[in-house]
Design a protein around this motif. Structure first.
Motif, PDB file in Angstrom:
ATOM      1  N   GLU A 220      16.445   3.643   2.502  1.00 27.23           N
ATOM      2  CA  GLU A 220      16.984   4.898   2.004  1.00 27.23           C
ATOM      3  C   GLU A 220      16.121   6.024   2.558  1.00 27.23           C
ATOM      4  O   GLU A 220      15.073   6.362   2.009  1.00 27.23           O
ATOM      5  N   PRO A 221      16.515   6.603   3.710  1.00 17.88           N
ATOM      6  CA  PRO A 221      15.678   7.637   4.325  1.00 17.88           C
ATOM      7  C   PRO A 221      15.565   8.894   3.467  1.00 17.88           C
ATOM      8  O   PRO A 221      14.507   9.526   3.415  1.00 17.88           O
ATOM      9  N   VAL A 222      16.656   9.284   2.816  1.00 20.96           N
ATOM     10  CA  VAL A 222      16.671  10.423   1.898  1.00 20.96           C
ATOM     11  C   VAL A 222      17.512  10.044   0.696  1.00 20.96           C
ATOM     12  O   VAL A 222      18.285   9.073   0.735  1.00 20.96           O
ATOM     13  N   VAL A 223      17.390  10.778  -0.366  1.00 16.84           N
ATOM     14  CA  VAL A 223      18.158  10.498  -1.565  1.00 16.84           C
ATOM     15  C   VAL A 223      19.649  10.626  -1.252  1.00 16.84           C
ATOM     16  O   VAL A 223      20.107  11.616  -0.675  1.00 16.84           O
ATOM     17  N   GLY A 224      20.423   9.603  -1.600  1.00 21.51           N
ATOM     18  CA  GLY A 224      21.869   9.635  -1.402  1.00 21.51           C
ATOM     19  C   GLY A 224      22.355   8.964  -0.143  1.00 21.51           C
ATOM     20  O   GLY A 224      23.566   8.868   0.073  1.00 21.51           O
ATOM     21  N   VAL A 225      21.435   8.481   0.696  1.00 18.88           N
ATOM     22  CA  VAL A 225      21.829   7.781   1.920  1.00 18.88           C
ATOM     23  C   VAL A 225      21.052   6.466   1.976  1.00 18.88           C
ATOM     24  O   VAL A 225      19.810   6.464   2.006  1.00 18.88           O
TER      25      VAL A 225
ATOM     26  N   ASP B 206       9.106   6.614  -1.887  1.00 27.18           N
ATOM     27  CA  ASP B 206       8.805   8.033  -2.101  1.00 27.18           C
ATOM     28  C   ASP B 206       7.940   8.628  -0.994  1.00 27.18           C
ATOM     29  O   ASP B 206       6.980   9.384  -1.245  1.00 27.18           O
ATOM     30  N   LYS B 207       8.279   8.300   0.269  1.00 29.98           N
ATOM     31  CA  LYS B 207       7.589   8.861   1.421  1.00 29.98           C
ATOM     32  C   LYS B 207       8.602   9.615   2.279  1.00 29.98           C
ATOM     33  O   LYS B 207       9.807   9.383   2.184  1.00 29.98           O
ATOM     34  N   PRO B 208       8.139  10.544   3.132  1.00 31.75           N
ATOM     35  CA  PRO B 208       9.074  11.250   4.008  1.00 31.75           C
ATOM     36  C   PRO B 208       9.863  10.266   4.882  1.00 31.75           C
ATOM     37  O   PRO B 208       9.271   9.389   5.521  1.00 31.75           O
ATOM     38  N   PHE B 209      11.179  10.411   4.889  1.00 35.34           N
ATOM     39  CA  PHE B 209      12.109   9.549   5.616  1.00 35.34           C
ATOM     40  C   PHE B 209      12.104   8.104   5.108  1.00 35.34           C
ATOM     41  O   PHE B 209      12.733   7.242   5.693  1.00 35.34           O
ATOM     42  N   PHE B 210      11.390   7.852   4.045  1.00 35.95           N
ATOM     43  CA  PHE B 210      11.374   6.527   3.435  1.00 35.95           C
ATOM     44  C   PHE B 210      11.385   6.685   1.915  1.00 35.95           C
ATOM     45  O   PHE B 210      10.381   6.447   1.246  1.00 35.95           O
ATOM     46  N   GLN B 211      12.528   7.172   1.422  1.00 34.86           N
ATOM     47  CA  GLN B 211      12.661   7.246  -0.023  1.00 34.86           C
ATOM     48  C   GLN B 211      12.472   5.850  -0.626  1.00 34.86           C
ATOM     49  O   GLN B 211      11.867   5.694  -1.680  1.00 34.86           O
TER      50      GLN B 211
ATOM     51  N   PRO C 158       0.812  -1.231   0.000  1.00 33.41           N
ATOM     52  CA  PRO C 158       0.000   0.000   0.000  1.00 33.41           C
ATOM     53  C   PRO C 158       0.839   1.273   0.000  1.00 33.41           C
ATOM     54  O   PRO C 158       0.324   2.339  -0.374  1.00 33.41           O
ATOM     55  N   PHE C 159       2.118   1.166   0.397  1.00 35.77           N
ATOM     56  CA  PHE C 159       2.962   2.358   0.500  1.00 35.77           C
ATOM     57  C   PHE C 159       4.041   2.406  -0.591  1.00 35.77           C
ATOM     58  O   PHE C 159       4.977   3.188  -0.497  1.00 35.77           O
ATOM     59  N   ALA C 160       3.913   1.524  -1.585  1.00 30.62           N
ATOM     60  CA  ALA C 160       4.908   1.475  -2.662  1.00 30.62           C
ATOM     61  C   ALA C 160       4.204   1.391  -4.003  1.00 30.62           C
ATOM     62  O   ALA C 160       3.015   1.036  -4.095  1.00 30.62           O
ATOM     63  N   THR C 161       4.955   1.729  -5.061  1.00 28.36           N
ATOM     64  CA  THR C 161       4.406   1.677  -6.418  1.00 28.36           C
ATOM     65  C   THR C 161       4.882   0.446  -7.188  1.00 28.36           C
ATOM     66  O   THR C 161       4.157  -0.051  -8.052  1.00 28.36           O
ATOM     67  N   ASP C 162       6.080  -0.054  -6.899  1.00 22.02           N
ATOM     68  CA  ASP C 162       6.604  -1.228  -7.603  1.00 22.02           C
ATOM     69  C   ASP C 162       6.002  -2.505  -7.025  1.00 22.02           C
ATOM     70  O   ASP C 162       5.811  -2.635  -5.813  1.00 22.02           O
ATOM     71  N   SER C 163       5.730  -3.455  -7.906  1.00 26.21           N
ATOM     72  CA  SER C 163       5.134  -4.717  -7.487  1.00 26.21           C
ATOM     73  C   SER C 163       6.152  -5.597  -6.760  1.00 26.21           C
ATOM     74  O   SER C 163       7.368  -5.443  -6.909  1.00 26.21           O
ATOM     75  N   VAL C 164       5.635  -6.533  -5.994  1.00 23.97           N
ATOM     76  CA  VAL C 164       6.476  -7.510  -5.308  1.00 23.97           C
ATOM     77  C   VAL C 164       6.964  -8.525  -6.339  1.00 23.97           C
ATOM     78  O   VAL C 164       6.158  -9.141  -7.048  1.00 23.97           O
ATOM     79  N   GLY C 165       8.281  -8.691  -6.452  1.00 26.32           N
ATOM     80  CA  GLY C 165       8.872  -9.613  -7.414  1.00 26.32           C
ATOM     81  C   GLY C 165       9.218 -10.947  -6.796  1.00 26.32           C
ATOM     82  O   GLY C 165       9.372 -11.063  -5.565  1.00 26.32           O
ATOM     83  N   PHE C 166       9.335 -11.959  -7.638  1.00 27.81           N
ATOM     84  CA  PHE C 166       9.650 -13.288  -7.132  1.00 27.81           C
ATOM     85  C   PHE C 166      10.468 -14.052  -8.168  1.00 27.81           C
ATOM     86  O   PHE C 166      10.505 -13.720  -9.356  1.00 27.81           O
ATOM     87  N   ALA C 167      11.111 -15.099  -7.695  1.00 32.27           N
ATOM     88  CA  ALA C 167      11.793 -16.073  -8.550  1.00 32.27           C
ATOM     89  C   ALA C 167      11.687 -17.418  -7.856  1.00 32.27           C
ATOM     90  O   ALA C 167      11.815 -17.515  -6.633  1.00 32.27           O
ATOM     91  N   ALA C 168      11.409 -18.466  -8.630  1.00 31.10           N
ATOM     92  CA  ALA C 168      11.296 -19.811  -8.075  1.00 31.10           C
ATOM     93  C   ALA C 168      11.777 -20.794  -9.127  1.00 31.10           C
ATOM     94  O   ALA C 168      11.704 -20.527 -10.331  1.00 31.10           O
TER      95      ALA C 168
END
Length: 541
Positions: free
Chosen positions: A175-180, A135-140, A72-82
C-alpha cells in the motif's frame, strides 16, 4: 470438471408439461382396463432402495500468535500459525438387486453399484504473516505471507497404497499511499481423489453423443470404416443399418480407479484495490487477474474425445486394430452404441490423471455509497471476464476452449462476460428497494462438437418451429426486492425474481451433457422457472 434446481414437472392426464406452461408435449398411455395380469402388477409396484452412509473422524491441533518481535521498519509483530490434523473418511453405498440392475428403474440408465471404501490423511501445516514496512513514505504498508502443508494419504484397502503431497503459498500486499493497495499471490494446491473416484466399480450407464460414425450407409462404401465397426463388435449383417441413438444417449462404461493420485494446481493472482476516500467518499474498486492450471487432473475422456481418438477427422486415425477403436464395444445384435448394458458396454471412459484444466480471466468489483438527501443510495457491481477455460482429457485429445461455448465435451456454460449489478435505495432507514441486474453473455456451440460429422448443428426443430440450436443469445434477468422494517426488530421482505419473466433458451437434447442440459435448456445457467415471488419475515433480537 468447479447444481441447481431442475425444472419442476407436472403430470396431467395425457399431458406432461413444464410448470409455467412453457413446454408441452403429449404423453400417450393406451393401457385398457383388464390388460394387466396379476403377475405384472408386482413389477410395476416394485420398491427399490439404495442406502448411502458417510463418516468423518477428525482431530486438529492449532497454535497461533506472534513471535514477539517486528521488522525494524514496522510496528506490528510477525504472526504465525502452525498445527497438525488427522482425518479419516469412510463412505458406502448399498443397493438392492433392482437398483444394481441397469435399466430396471426406468430412466436411471446405469446401475447403482455397491461401493465401500475410505482413506485417512495426516497433515502438518504452518503459516507466517510478516508486516515488513508500515507508515513510511511510499510504504503505508508492505506485508509478506507464506505458508505450507504436508499431507500423507493412506487408502483403506488390503494393499494400503500411500502417497504424499506438499502444498505451499507465497503472497504479499503493498500500500504505497492510503487508499491504494497492490496485491499478489502464488499457490500450489492439490485435490485428492474422493471415495467414489477410487472405489466405484466399472459400470455401464448413459452418456451424450449425437453422432455415431458407424451409423447410416457410410460403412457400406468405406472399407476402413466398415472394418472398424466390425472390430468394435458390430455384426457384418448390420453394416448400413446401424443407428445413432435417437435420444443422443449411447452407453458408456466408466468407474473409479485405485491408481489415481491427487491432482495438482498452480495458480497466481495479481490485483489492485482503490479506495479514494478523499476524492470520492464511499467509492471502492477491486480488479484481480487470476490464472489457474490443473495438472494431472482426475478426469475421463469426453464422448467426443473417445470418438475422435478412434475415428479422427476424416477417418484419419481409424484402424481395426487400434486400441482406441477396439475399446469401444457395440451391441452384438444391432451394432448400435446403445442397448442392454449387460451386452453393450459402449464407449470406454475410465478415470485417470491424464487431464489438464486451465483458466484465466479478470474479476472486477465496484461499490459506491452515498446519501442523496431523500434516500441513501448503494450501488454495487461484480463482473468477470474469462479469457480461457480449457480442458484436455488426455495428451492426445483436443485442448478444448470452452469460454463462450457449450457442447457435450464442455461442462456448464462459461460465458466470456457475466456480471451482477445492484442498486439499493434506503428511505428513512426503514424501507429498502433493491433492483439487481444479472447479465449472461451470448454463447455458441463448440466448433469441435461431434454432431453430424460436418460441424455444429446450427439448426433444429422444436415444437414445430425451427430453432437455432447452435447459438444462445445474451440473457438479462432483473430481480426486485423490497424490505420494510415493521418494527425495530422485525423485517418484512418481498422479492420478485425474474421480474420480466424472461424465458430460458431452447437447445436440442443432444447439444450438451444431460448433467447440465435438462429439459432442452440449461437450468444450471438460465432461469427455467420464470417469474416467481417470495415473501419472508425476520425477527431479530
Amino acid at each position: 470438471m468447479l447444481q441447481t434446481p431442475r425444472p419442476a414437472w407436472l403430470a396431467l392426464p395425457g399431458v406432461l408439461r413444464l410448470v409455467q406452461g412453457r413446454v408441452a408435449f403429449p404423453l400417450t398411455c393406451s393401457a385398457r382396463r383388464g390388460t394387466l395380469t396379476p403377475a405384472q402388477v408386482p413389477y410395476l409396484l416394485g420398491e427399490s432402495t439404495t442406502t448411502i452412509k458417510t463418516s468423518l473422524a477428525q482431530a486438529r491441533a492449532v497454535l497461533n500468535g506472534d513471535f514477539g518481535f517486528a521488522s525494524p521498519f514496522a510496528t506490528d509483530s510477525v504472526g504465525f500459525a502452525a498445527g497438525s490434523e488427522y482425518r479419516k473418511y469412510r463412505a458406502s453405498q448399498r443397493s438392492d438387486t433392482l437398483a444394481q440392475t441397469a435399466g430396471e428403474l426406468g430412466g436411471a440408465g446405469g446401475a447403482a453399484p455397491n461401493v465401500d471404501g475410505g482413506y485417512e490423511v495426516v497433515e502438518g501445516f504452518g503459516e507466517i504473516i510478516a508486516p515488513l514496512v508500515q507508515d513510511k513514505p511510499f510504504f503505508q504498508s508492505l506485508t509478506l505471507e507464506v505458508g505450507g502443508r504436508y499431507s500423507h494419504y493412506k487408502v483403506l484397502v488390503p494393499t494400503s497404497p500411500t502417497y504424499n503431497t506438499t502444498t505451499y503459498k507465497a503472497g504479499g500486499s503493498w500500500e504505497p499511499v492510503v487508499g491504494v493497495k497492490l496485491r499478489g499471490n502464488y499457490q500450489r494446491a492439490v485435490r485428492a481423489p474422493n471415495i467414489s473416484e477410487l472405489f466405484s466399480p466399472l459400470t455401464t450407464g448413459l452418456t451424450n453423443l449425437a453422432t455415431d460414425p458407424c451409423a447410416g450407409t457410410a460403412p457400406v462404401s468405406n472399407v476402413v470404416l466398415r472394418n472398424v465397426c466390425v472390430a468394435q463388435g458390430a455384426p457384418v449383417s448390420t453394416i448400413g443399418t446401424i443407428q445413432a441413438d435417437p435420444a443422443g444417449q449411447p452407453n458408456v462404461t466408466t468407474g473409479g480407479n485405485l491408481n489415481v493420485r491427487p491432482e495438482k494446481s498452480d495458480s497466481y493472482t495479481f490485483g489492485v484495490v482503490l479506495q479514494p476516500t478523499q476524492l470520492i467518499p464511499g467509492f471502492s474498486v477491486t480488479v484481480d487477474y487470476y490464472n489457474i492450471k490443473v495438472k494431472g487432473a482426475i478426469s475421463s475422456q469426453t464422448p467426443d474425445d473417445a470418438i475422435n481418438a478412434c475415428f479422427g477427422p476424416s477417418l484419419s486415425a481409424a484402424s481395426a486394430t487400434s486400441a482406441a477403436c477396439t475399446v469401444i464395444r457395440r451391441n452384438p445384435a444391432t451394432g448400435n452404441l446403445y442397448g442392454d448394458s449387460a451386452t453393450t458396454p459402449g464407449l470406454f471412459s475410465p478415470l485417470s490423471n491424464l487431464g489438464q484444466i486451465k483458466t484465466d480471466g479478470i474479476d472486477l468489483g465496484i461499490n459506491y455509497r452515498r446519501d442523496i438527501g431523500f434516500a441513501k443510495m448503494a450501488l454495487s457491481f461484480q463482473g468477470n471476464w474469462t479469457h480461457d477455460s480449457k480442458f484436455q482429457a488426455t495428451p492426445t485429445s483436443i485442448n478444448r476452449e470452452c469460454t463462450g461455448y457449450y457442447s457435450v465435451s464442455c461442462a456448464s456454460i462459461q460465458p466470456e462476460f457475466y456480471w451482477n449489478t445492484r442498486a439499493t435505495f434506503t428511505f428513512a432507514d426503514s424501507v429498502d428497494v433493491s433492483l439487481m441486474w444479472r447479465h449472461i453473455d451470448g454463447v455458441k456451440q463448440e466448433p469441435y462438437d461431434v454432431t453430424d460429422g460436418s460441424g455444429p448443428a446450427f439448426a433444429g426443430t422444436f415444437g414445430g418451429d425451427t430453432v437455432n440450436f447452435g447459438r444462445i443469445k445474451a440473457h438479462d434477468y432483473f430481480d426486485l426486492t423490497t424490505r420494510i422494517a415493521v418494527a425495530e426488530n422485525f423485517d418484512f421482505t418481498v422479492t420478485v425474481q425474474n421480474l420480466l419473466d424472461k424465458e430460458p433458451p431452447i437447445v436440442g437434447s443432444t447439444v450438451g451433457s444431460t448433467s447440465y442440459n435438462s429439459g432442452n435448456t440449461y437450468p444450471s445457467t438460465y432461469d427455467a422457472l420464470g417469474r416467481r415471488f417470495a415473501v419472508g419475515a425476520r425477527l431479530h433480537f
